[in-house]
Design an enzyme around this catalytic site. Structure first.
Site, PDB file in Angstrom:
ATOM      1  N   ASP A 111       0.791   2.872   4.089  1.00 44.69           N
ATOM      2  CA  ASP A 111      -0.624   3.195   4.231  1.00 44.69           C
ATOM      3  C   ASP A 111      -1.109   3.998   3.023  1.00 44.69           C
ATOM      4  O   ASP A 111      -0.327   4.463   2.200  1.00 44.69           O
ATOM      5  CB  ASP A 111      -0.910   3.909   5.557  1.00 44.69           C
ATOM      6  N   ARG A 112      -2.418   4.168   2.934  1.00 45.02           N
ATOM      7  CA  ARG A 112      -3.017   4.736   1.731  1.00 45.02           C
ATOM      8  C   ARG A 112      -2.515   6.142   1.432  1.00 45.02           C
ATOM      9  O   ARG A 112      -2.335   6.529   0.272  1.00 45.02           O
ATOM     10  CB  ARG A 112      -4.550   4.744   1.874  1.00 45.02           C
TER      11      ARG A 112
END
Length: 245
Positions: A111-112
């Protein structure tokens, strides 16, 4: 060759198309069943078709040939998304790669806000081995928490914690420091580690993936990448779990 090749001859068509950089074997099967693929100018719809070295394969009328296999290890930094194109125009992992490597497919994702090891490859075989649930590939993470980790919570991580996607389990949990925990997974649910820690009352301050199967992040700096050697790839292929054989 006619479309009646013996079942033991050649390469399965979905695997051949994947080796041409057209996506995963599953997405290549969709190309086949939709009638977009032809072998020697004969349209193919059967998934059992095989390709011989003498055959000509086209997709939507365009000739396709296998790419030279390439696998990279990227240290994904935070604030970077694991996708090829982002509608919000945020930096993607492909922005970190030379143009000639932007056709590689990411194996899994981070994820970011997470960082660490991301494998990218055009090898359908390797991608399949590293992502298929039956191979139980281990992914190792370092997790920095907002408060001291209570080792009494370890058993819940091992037994499993109910998440939206199912029961999230870790195969190993080790406190390396009061607020630093080593976690090993064999699953790949979305935001699994963050959600597991949140379920026990912890906020994850930093999350780094340090290993996928037998390959470790090592000293690759954030935003940099390294090409895997033939030996690296062979080890991933023969021992994708990363456990001692």
């Amino acid at each position: 060759m006619t479309n009646e090749a013996k079942s033991s001859d050649g390469t399965r068509l979905n695997r051949y198309l994947a080796s041409c950089g057209l996506g995963s074997r599953r997405s290549c099967e969709e190309l086949i069943t939709s009638g977009r693929v032809a072998i020697n100018d004969l349209q193919v719809k059967g998934l059992g078709q095989r390709v011989l070295p003498s055959d000509t394969v086209t997709v939507d009328g365009a000739l396709v040939t296998p790419e030279r296999e390439m696998t990279l290890a990227l240290h994904k930094p935070t604030k970077c998304v694991t996708t090829r194109n982002d509608p919000q125009q945020r930096q993607t992992v492909y922005d970190l790669l030379p143009k000639e490597y932007r056709n590689l497919h990411h194996v899994g994702r981070l994820d970011r806000e997470s960082e660490g090891l991301l494998i990218l490859t055009n090898s359908g075989d390797l991608a399949q081995k590293l992502t298929h649930p039956s191979t139980k590939v281990e992914k190792e993470y370092l997790v920095q928490t907002d408060r001291v980790f209570d080792m009494r919570d370890r058993s819940a991580f091992i037994k499993g914690i109910e998440l939206e996607e199912g029961i999230g389990k870790a195969v190993a949990v080790q406190a390396l420091a009061p607020r630093l925990v080593r976690v090993v997974l064999q699953q790949g649910m979305k935001r699994q580690i963050r959600l597991m820690f949140a379920a026990k009352g912890y906020a994850v301050k930093r999350l780094i993936r340090t290993r996928v199967g037998s390959y470790e992040l090592g000293n690759i700096k954030a935003g940099k990448w390294r090409r895997l050697t033939e030996q690296d790839i062979r080890q991933l292929q023969t021992n994708p779990t990363g456990r001692p054989e």
